[in-house]
Motif scaffolding. Structure first.
Motif, PDB file in Angstrom:
ATOM      1  N   ARG A  97      -4.351  13.510   6.705  1.00  0.00           N
ATOM      2  CA  ARG A  97      -3.710  12.194   6.854  1.00  0.00           C
ATOM      3  C   ARG A  97      -4.642  11.165   7.486  1.00  0.00           C
TER       4      ARG A  97
ATOM      5  N   VAL B 117       0.477  16.005  -1.125  1.00  0.00           N
ATOM      6  CA  VAL B 117      -0.358  16.952  -0.387  1.00  0.00           C
ATOM      7  C   VAL B 117       0.335  17.207   0.942  1.00  0.00           C
ATOM      8  N   PRO B 118       0.635  18.461   1.260  1.00  0.00           N
ATOM      9  CA  PRO B 118       1.265  18.704   2.558  1.00  0.00           C
ATOM     10  C   PRO B 118       0.311  18.322   3.676  1.00  0.00           C
ATOM     11  N   GLY B 119       0.813  17.727   4.748  1.00  0.00           N
ATOM     12  CA  GLY B 119      -0.025  17.411   5.901  1.00  0.00           C
ATOM     13  C   GLY B 119      -0.518  18.692   6.544  1.00  0.00           C
ATOM     14  N   ALA B 120      -1.738  18.620   7.117  1.00  0.00           N
ATOM     15  CA  ALA B 120      -2.298  19.827   7.736  1.00  0.00           C
ATOM     16  C   ALA B 120      -1.444  20.268   8.917  1.00  0.00           C
TER      17      ALA B 120
ATOM     18  N   ARG C 169      -7.811  17.014  -1.807  1.00  0.00           N
ATOM     19  CA  ARG C 169      -6.527  17.513  -1.299  1.00  0.00           C
ATOM     20  C   ARG C 169      -6.642  17.912   0.178  1.00  0.00           C
TER      21      ARG C 169
ATOM     22  N   ALA D 251      -6.920  14.811   2.278  1.00  0.00           N
ATOM     23  CA  ALA D 251      -5.635  14.104   2.338  1.00  0.00           C
ATOM     24  C   ALA D 251      -4.692  14.783   3.326  1.00  0.00           C
ATOM     25  N   ALA D 252      -4.808  16.110   3.428  1.00  0.00           N
ATOM     26  CA  ALA D 252      -3.909  16.867   4.305  1.00  0.00           C
ATOM     27  C   ALA D 252      -4.098  16.473   5.764  1.00  0.00           C
TER      28      ALA D 252
ATOM     29  N   LEU E 280      -6.455  10.679  -6.290  1.00  0.00           N
ATOM     30  CA  LEU E 280      -5.467  11.415  -5.484  1.00  0.00           C
ATOM     31  C   LEU E 280      -5.313  10.779  -4.106  1.00  0.00           C
TER      32      LEU E 280
ATOM     33  N   ALA F  34      -6.883   7.673   7.951  1.00  0.00           N
ATOM     34  CA  ALA F  34      -6.712   6.253   7.620  1.00  0.00           C
ATOM     35  C   ALA F  34      -7.629   5.866   6.464  1.00  0.00           C
TER      36      ALA F  34
ATOM     37  N   ALA G 181      -6.038   7.722  -3.259  1.00  0.00           N
ATOM     38  CA  ALA G 181      -5.448   6.389  -3.397  1.00  0.00           C
ATOM     39  C   ALA G 181      -3.935   6.476  -3.529  1.00  0.00           C
ATOM     40  N   LYS G 182      -3.445   7.499  -4.239  1.00  0.00           N
ATOM     41  CA  LYS G 182      -1.993   7.675  -4.385  1.00  0.00           C
ATOM     42  C   LYS G 182      -1.315   7.813  -3.035  1.00  0.00           C
ATOM     43  N   GLY G 183      -2.016   8.430  -2.075  1.00  0.00           N
ATOM     44  CA  GLY G 183      -1.451   8.606  -0.742  1.00  0.00           C
ATOM     45  C   GLY G 183      -1.801   7.461   0.190  1.00  0.00           C
ATOM     46  N   GLY G 184      -2.390   6.388  -0.365  1.00  0.00           N
ATOM     47  CA  GLY G 184      -2.695   5.236   0.473  1.00  0.00           C
ATOM     48  C   GLY G 184      -3.944   5.404   1.313  1.00  0.00           C
ATOM     49  N   VAL G 185      -4.824   6.332   0.922  1.00  0.00           N
ATOM     50  CA  VAL G 185      -6.055   6.550   1.683  1.00  0.00           C
ATOM     51  C   VAL G 185      -7.226   5.913   0.935  1.00  0.00           C
ATOM     52  N   PRO G 186      -7.760   4.789   1.433  1.00  0.00           N
ATOM     53  CA  PRO G 186      -8.912   4.180   0.776  1.00  0.00           C
ATOM     54  C   PRO G 186     -10.160   5.035   0.955  1.00  0.00           C
TER      55      PRO G 186
ATOM     56  N   ARG H  88       0.804  -1.203   0.000  1.00  0.00           N
ATOM     57  CA  ARG H  88       0.000   0.000   0.000  1.00  0.00           C
ATOM     58  C   ARG H  88       0.842   1.262   0.000  1.00  0.00           C
ATOM     59  N   PRO H  89       0.493   2.242  -0.813  1.00  0.00           N
ATOM     60  CA  PRO H  89       1.277   3.477  -0.838  1.00  0.00           C
ATOM     61  C   PRO H  89       1.126   4.251   0.463  1.00  0.00           C
ATOM     62  N   ARG H  90       2.080   5.136   0.696  1.00  0.00           N
ATOM     63  CA  ARG H  90       1.955   6.078   1.810  1.00  0.00           C
ATOM     64  C   ARG H  90       2.007   7.475   1.200  1.00  0.00           C
ATOM     65  N   PRO H  91       1.574   8.495   1.939  1.00  0.00           N
ATOM     66  CA  PRO H  91       1.613   9.844   1.369  1.00  0.00           C
ATOM     67  C   PRO H  91       3.041  10.214   0.986  1.00  0.00           C
ATOM     68  N   ALA H  92       3.218  10.851  -0.177  1.00  0.00           N
ATOM     69  CA  ALA H  92       4.541  11.281  -0.615  1.00  0.00           C
ATOM     70  C   ALA H  92       5.062  12.374   0.310  1.00  0.00           C
TER      71      ALA H  92
END
Lengths: 336, 336
Positions: free
Chosen positions: B124, A56-59, B118, B121-122, B142, B126, B144-149, A5-9
């Motif tokens: 983070r 996407v930057p984390g909040a 976006r 996703a910020a 987008l 689960a 899914a790319k960060g691993g967020v179902p 599974r990917p993680r956030p870049a």
């Protein structure tokens, strides 16, 4: 099985893909002045890498950078929301959105006190709204240390004054008083009021009953008080008791929903409403206009949600303690 | 006026107060193996400084460290919640809590698509649960790319299959079919169904009406369909129309609340229910047992919220697409 599974870049991932330093990535993505000398070609490579990787930057990170903290956390007790609370929160959410805040709510059935306050603080909110039973003084203090103002919903303003805890309350005693005066104004002197059995409604119910008593005392009327659960069976028991000990002339049914159950039980018992027993609820839900006879009620008039949101935004921006009670009860006459 | 408002303490602040390096603070507060050589006296100084300053690690930072991401975000459309949704979410929240997740919800009246994704996703999360009208394919990608179902509530499972979007749906056609079969089973051949005017209920209503049509076709019955808004006035108009063109024998009122308004309007018009017109709602709210005559309805039987939460937790843990429709409609016979 290992997860693919990917993680956030991260900016490290982008730096590797674009072949630049993480500092350069940070300069470019934040449009920071320090990065003015980075060539446009490099900037484009960084931006393309960020896009490809869905960066996407984390909040949290963003908050630390800009100082902006736009999350308003609403911590609810365990009860599912009634229609009135749901509508108010919807309006508040919309109004706060207009001011640049995002209202997020979660139902915390067990969380309260210091440990819970730690978890809320970890989300770095701009402010916390919480049902009063979720709060302790130590929790409020912990949040205050981190610059997070707290608004207690239903918290006693007298006890909160000077502690830094702001309050937003509905005046339940005034609701009971309005209902009691409405019944007394119809000429009824033998009143009954219903008290919901069990939390979380019981405390509010107790205040409403006190208000009915005040109105009854003004008018020289008597009030009987009856415990009732939110079920048709419990409503039938209350009505059976009345038939034994004598029907009251006017009934305040705590709210529209309890009153709706009482109405059904009264009609089942052959009691004529409002000719023999008058009935008034509270909240003025659409429900009142489904029931026959249509249910009299008490409507909460007041500041719009956006005015209340503005006051809460003042708390968020200024950190000063405020005590709000923006609603005024107004009787709505229908059958009774 | 400059604000004297505190900000959350950082490990830098603690390091300065305790007179140690930030690395040492990090080792001590995280109980990290690399800090085993730090003397107990220093550890205590660091812990005391952290306590005094009300230090709470940010959830973002903690997530990066442990890989734990325990926030499940539920993005609602603009409608205030009905009682059934409120109850389900309450159960889901409780069940997810038991699995170590925190369900947070926010009403996103305008947010949808990529820009909204976006912002989600910020945080983070689960996983993201979202009402279908908040989602676009680009937004889901987008995340899914960060691993967020993502779980789409009410999203079409056929369209979602293979895209990575999981779905959780209530089968509205089956609800209409159950109501239609109940009315046909009472011997009624002249049916009517109500279609809520305007979003967000109209799409669900259309499915329910299709279900009624299917049941009517099986039984050789006819179905008239009427637009109705959620107001007593609109209900009165529908009933006035029936009195002109002839009363239907059996009515499916979309849900309990629309049916409650119709019942009031029918009684006001002097129509006997159920002798002249039978009426069935859906959701089986307590409301059904307030109304007289008591309202027949369609109850959603199914997996408990905790079973559904377990399935959603599978999505969160495994990232695999699942399609859930855990409810089965069961008619509840009362007056009709």
């Amino acid at each position: 099985m290992t997860s693919s599974r990917p993680r956030p870049a991260t900016i490290g991932d982008i730096a590797r893909r674009a072949g630049v330093s993480t500092a350069a990535v940070s300069y470019v993505l934040n449009d920071a002045p320090g990065g003015a000398r980075i060539p446009e070609e490099t900037r484009e490579r960084v931006r393309a890498a960020a896009d490809e990787m869905g960066y996407v930057p984390g909040a949290g990170a963003r908050s630390l950078r800009t100082g902006a903290r736009d999350l308003v956390l609403y911590v609810r007790s365990d009860a599912a929301q009634g229609p009135l609370a749901s509508e108010f929160l919807h309006g508040l959410s919309r109004a706060l959105r207009g001011l640049g805040y995002t209202l997020m709510q979660y139902g915390a059935e067990r969380d309260r006190g210091l440990e819970a306050a730690r978890a809320w603080a970890a989300l770095r909110p701009a402010a916390v709204l919480a049902d009063d039973d979720r709060l302790t003084r130590a929790g409020v203090e912990l949040l205050a240390k981190g610059g997070v103002p707290v608004v207690g919903l239903g918290s006693d303003p007298e006890r909160a004054r000077g502690t830094g805890l702001s309050t937003l309350v509905m005046d339940h005693r005034a609701i009971g008083r309005a209902a009691g005066r409405h019944l007394a104004g119809r000429g009824y002197r033998d009143l009954a009021a219903v008290l919901p059995a069990g939390p979380p409604l019981r405390a509010m119910g107790g205040e409403r009953v006190e208000g009915v008593r005040e109105a009854a005392a003004e008018a020289g009327a008597a009030v009987r008080v009856h415990d009732m659960a939110y079920s048709p069976e419990s409503a039938a028991e209350v009505v059976a008791g009345w038939r034994e000990e004598g029907l009251p002339r006017g009934v305040f049914g705590y709210n529209d929903e309890f009153s709706g159950l009482l109405l059904g039980a009264l009609l089942d018992a052959g009691v004529r409403v409002p000719e023999e027993v008058g009935l008034v609820g509270a909240d003025d839900l659409v429900l009142c206009r489904m029931l026959r006879p249509a249910l009299s009620s008490v409507r909460m008039d007041g500041e719009s949600s956006s005015a209340t949101a503005l006051r809460i935004a003042e708390v968020i921006a200024g950190g000063a303690e405020v005590h709000l009670s923006p609603w005024t009860p107004v009787p709505v006459r229908r059958a009774t």
